[in-house]
Design a protein around this motif. Sequence first.
Motif, mmCIF file in Angstrom:
data_model
loop_
_atom_site.group_PDB
_atom_site.id
_atom_site.type_symbol
_atom_site.label_atom_id
_atom_site.label_comp_id
_atom_site.label_asym_id
_atom_site.label_seq_id
_atom_site.Cartn_x
_atom_site.Cartn_y
_atom_site.Cartn_z
ATOM 1 N N SER A 45 16.739 26.318 34.478
ATOM 2 C CA SER A 45 16.098 25.260 35.402
ATOM 3 C C SER A 45 16.791 23.902 35.606
ATOM 4 O O SER A 45 17.001 23.324 36.710
ATOM 5 C CB SER A 45 14.776 24.815 35.004
ATOM 6 N N THR A 46 17.194 23.285 34.329
ATOM 7 C CA THR A 46 18.468 22.287 34.418
ATOM 8 C C THR A 46 19.676 22.459 35.032
ATOM 9 O O THR A 46 20.188 21.452 35.971
ATOM 10 C CB THR A 46 18.692 21.911 32.971
ATOM 11 N N LEU A 94 20.092 24.690 37.824
ATOM 12 C CA LEU A 94 19.614 24.566 39.226
ATOM 13 C C LEU A 94 19.356 23.340 39.724
ATOM 14 O O LEU A 94 19.951 22.710 40.759
ATOM 15 C CB LEU A 94 18.479 25.496 39.438
ATOM 16 N N LEU A 95 18.826 22.326 38.916
ATOM 17 C CA LEU A 95 18.631 21.022 39.566
ATOM 18 C C LEU A 95 19.930 20.291 39.409
ATOM 19 O O LEU A 95 20.054 19.342 40.502
ATOM 20 C CB LEU A 95 17.645 20.306 38.326
ATOM 21 N N PRO A 105 11.774 19.399 41.120
ATOM 22 C CA PRO A 105 12.368 20.102 42.380
ATOM 23 C C PRO A 105 11.394 19.737 43.328
ATOM 24 O O PRO A 105 12.064 19.814 44.624
ATOM 25 C CB PRO A 105 12.080 21.676 42.049
ATOM 26 N N ASN A 114 12.809 15.060 35.353
ATOM 27 C CA ASN A 114 13.118 16.172 34.515
ATOM 28 C C ASN A 114 13.943 16.044 33.297
ATOM 29 O O ASN A 114 13.252 16.786 32.177
ATOM 30 C CB ASN A 114 13.986 17.182 35.464
ATOM 31 N N HIS A 164 16.307 24.175 45.117
ATOM 32 C CA HIS A 164 15.026 23.533 44.661
ATOM 33 C C HIS A 164 13.699 24.611 44.528
ATOM 34 O O HIS A 164 12.846 24.345 43.619
ATOM 35 C CB HIS A 164 14.840 22.245 45.364
ATOM 36 N N ASN A 197 14.210 26.957 41.996
ATOM 37 C CA ASN A 197 13.988 26.301 40.769
ATOM 38 C C ASN A 197 12.540 26.327 40.431
ATOM 39 O O ASN A 197 12.034 26.607 39.385
ATOM 40 C CB ASN A 197 14.578 24.907 40.516
#
Length: 477
Positions: free
Chosen positions: A53-54, A56-57, A117, A167, A227, A230
Motif C-alpha cells: 500500500s505504501t 502504491l501511494l 488514497p 498515511n 489510488h 490501493n
Amino acid sequence: MGISQPLMTDTETTQKKFVTQQLAERPENTSMQQSSLSSVEVGRGSIVANIVSTLLLRIASRTSFVILGFYLGEHFASATIVAVVLEAFYISELVLAPAMGSLSDRLGRKPFLLTAPVLGIGAAVFFLICALLFPQPQADKFDVKLVVLLLLVLLGRLLEGAATGVNTPASLGYITDTTTGSAKLRTQVMTAFEVVTVGGLALAIPFGGQVSNFLGTWGFLVVVALHVLNLGLIVGFIKESTHHEARADHGSLVESLRMLGNKRIFTFLPAWLSVNALVGAWITLITIVLAYPNPAADMRFPGQLLYGGFSKGSATMLLGGFGLLFLLGMGLWMLVLPRMRRTTTMLIGLGGLSISIIVLTLINGLAENPQSIAPQAMTELIVLLVPLVLGIVLLSGFTPAALTQMASIAETQKGKRGAVMGLYSVVLGIGQLLGASLGGMSVDAGGFYGLMIFSVVLGLLALASVLYMRAHRDDLI
C-alpha cells in the motif's frame, strides 16, 4: 554486538510474562489482554499488504508530481513559482503527521490508511479539472485566471501532502504494532518500508514521464486508478492492529511534538534530521548541478568535473544509478541488520558517507567538464567508481537502522506509537526542505565542492548524535 541482542530478547520475554500474569489476575482487564495479543495475529499477509500500500501511494503521488511538473513547466518560465507550488506538498504533511499519529493511536490505524488514497483521488481529480479548465494557461500575463489556476494547483498539492501525512504515521504505527516482540521481523519490515519508499519514488519518475508523454494531463486518471487499487488492497487485505489500551484518551492531538521531550528521541533526532537533509540535498540538487549549462558552468566554477556540462538525460541516469545502488544496499542490509547493534550499523553508514564524499571530491577534480576529460583521468575515474559503490552501499544501512530505532522507541511508549512514528514524516519533511535550501546555498557558494562541504557538516552532526546514543546505550531497547 553479539551479546546485546539476546539480552534485549530475554528482557522483553520477562516483561511480557510479567504483564500477562498481572492481567490474568485482574478479570476486569481480560478484554484488554485479548486485544493486546490479537495485535500480533494479523498475519504476515496484512503486513505485506501494508508495505505494498505504501509503494502504491508513493508511485501514485510521484507520478502525479511528474505530470503536474510537465504541465506547469511547459507554460511557466519562472522555476521559482513552479517550485513553490509543488513544494507546498510538505506543508500539509508536516502539519498533519503529528496529529494523525496521535489520532491513529486512539481510533486505530486502518481508518487513516483508508483516508490516504481517498485524499489522493481527490487531488488527482482536482489536477485534471485544472488542466481541463486551463489547457493553455498564459503565464506571461498575470491576471485573475492565472491566480485561480495557481490556487487550485496549490490546493491539490496540499491534498496530496495530506494523503502522505495521514498515511505515513499510521503505516509506521501499524508496523510497530504488528512486530512487537520480534526485533528481527521489525528490522526486516522497517527496511522493506524504506525500500518501497525510495523505490516507489525511483520507479515513478520514468513511469510518470511515459504516462505524461502518451496521455498528457489525462494521465491523472492513471493516478486515480493507482489510488483505487490501493483502496481495494487496504479494504480487502489489511486488518486492524492497535492495542485496546492504544485507544484510550491521550489529550492533545499534537502528542508527537510532545514526544520530543523523550530523551532517547531528542538525542537521536539530530542524526535522523541530518541524514534526511543530506538525502534531500543530494536528490534535489545533483541533477541541477550536473546539468548546469556550459560555458557558464566552467566560468562560474572552473576545474569542477561534476559542476555542469552533463546532459539532462545523463544527469538523470546518474541519479537513477545512485538510487538503484541505495536500494540494493538496503536489501543487503536487511539480511544482516537484525544481528547488529543499531548504532554500529549507523556508524558504518556514516563511514560509507565519508568514503562517498572523499571519492566524489576526487572525481570532481579530474577535469574541467565531461567533454575535456583525458584518457588517464578516465582510467582514474573508473578505478574510483569501486570505492564509490562501496560507500553508497554502506551508507544505505543508516536509514533502515534509524527507522528501526524510532520503532523501538515507539514500543516503549504505550498507546503513543503512532504519535512517535508521526515524527518520521515531520523530520523527513523538514530534512528535505532544509537540505534542498541550505544545500542550494552551498552550491551557489562553492559549486560541487560546496555541496560536499555541506555534506561533511551534516555527517559530523549525525556522528555526534550517534556516538552519544551509543555511549548512553540508548539503542539497546
